[in-house]
Design an enzyme around this catalytic site. Sequence first.
Site, short mmCIF file in Angstrom:
data_model
loop_
_atom_site.label_atom_id
_atom_site.label_comp_id
_atom_site.label_asym_id
_atom_site.label_seq_id
_atom_site.Cartn_x
_atom_site.Cartn_y
_atom_site.Cartn_z
N LYS A 1 0.82 -1.21 0.00
CA LYS A 1 0.00 0.00 0.00
C LYS A 1 0.86 1.27 0.00
O LYS A 1 2.07 1.22 0.29
CB LYS A 1 -0.94 -0.04 1.21
CG LYS A 1 -1.98 -1.17 1.14
CD LYS A 1 -2.95 -1.11 2.32
CE LYS A 1 -3.99 -2.22 2.24
NZ LYS A 1 -4.96 -2.13 3.37
N TYR B 1 -12.34 -1.74 -3.58
CA TYR B 1 -12.85 -1.97 -2.22
C TYR B 1 -14.38 -1.91 -2.15
O TYR B 1 -14.95 -1.65 -1.08
CB TYR B 1 -12.24 -0.96 -1.25
CG TYR B 1 -10.87 -1.35 -0.73
CD1 TYR B 1 -10.67 -2.57 -0.06
CD2 TYR B 1 -9.77 -0.51 -0.88
CE1 TYR B 1 -9.42 -2.93 0.43
CE2 TYR B 1 -8.51 -0.87 -0.38
CZ TYR B 1 -8.36 -2.09 0.27
OH TYR B 1 -7.12 -2.45 0.77
N ASN C 1 -1.99 0.20 6.77
CA ASN C 1 -1.47 -1.05 7.32
C ASN C 1 -0.61 -1.84 6.34
O ASN C 1 -0.54 -3.06 6.39
CB ASN C 1 -2.61 -1.89 7.91
CG ASN C 1 -3.65 -2.26 6.88
OD1 ASN C 1 -3.52 -1.90 5.71
ND2 ASN C 1 -4.66 -2.99 7.29
N HIS D 1 -2.09 -5.47 1.40
CA HIS D 1 -3.39 -6.10 1.16
C HIS D 1 -3.16 -7.54 0.70
O HIS D 1 -2.20 -7.81 -0.03
CB HIS D 1 -4.15 -5.36 0.04
CG HIS D 1 -5.34 -6.13 -0.46
ND1 HIS D 1 -6.57 -6.08 0.17
CD2 HIS D 1 -5.48 -7.03 -1.48
CE1 HIS D 1 -7.40 -6.90 -0.46
NE2 HIS D 1 -6.77 -7.49 -1.47
N GLU E 1 -10.17 -10.08 -7.66
CA GLU E 1 -9.15 -9.04 -7.47
C GLU E 1 -8.00 -9.12 -8.48
O GLU E 1 -7.49 -8.09 -8.92
CB GLU E 1 -8.59 -9.13 -6.05
CG GLU E 1 -9.61 -8.76 -4.99
CD GLU E 1 -9.07 -8.91 -3.57
OE1 GLU E 1 -9.82 -8.59 -2.64
OE2 GLU E 1 -7.91 -9.34 -3.39
#
Length: 142
Positions: A12, A52, A115, A118, A129
């Site tokens: 990320k 998302y 965080n 993913h 995805e």
Amino acid sequence: MSTIQRSLAIIKPDAVAKGVMGQIITRIEQAGLKILAVRLIHMAHDEAAGFYAVHRERAFFASLCTFMTQGPCLTMVLEGENAIQRWRDLMGATDFRKAAPKTIRADFASSIEANAVHGSDSPESAAIEIPYFFSALEIHPR
Ligand code: IDP
Ligand code: MG
């Protein structure tokens, strides 16, 4: 029983900005997961929202989409035996304060939102995805 799986993985924007892409890729390779595809992208808001979409009703959705567009991220396709769970084990819990020691999130996350990584949460999610970011011709089995 052998279950070779593929997972989408994303480093990320927070982790790319911190300069820890290489350390995360090293953990993937040392775990024996194969990287079949990789691309650095900077998502537009609509692209993050589409990715998302399952979370669109959540209170954190708008903030999550803004976070995912704040800079480039590294998208990857991983493959290996039980790859989905193994990659999630390397990642650690969503909330880095609950992530096991030596996991990527324990070591590199800054908040529950920022965080670091993913991973797909199921074969069904991975099947949606992976083609969201990669065409078949960009995925290189070996
Ligand atoms: P996961 O990434 O561990 O699968 P999900 O529940 O699918 O976690 O949430 C997707 C992403 O949304 C998380 O990785 C994190 O960036 C963000 N997120 C999840 N829960 C929260 C929250 O309570 N506040 C802010 N952001 C959150
Ligand atoms: Mg998830």
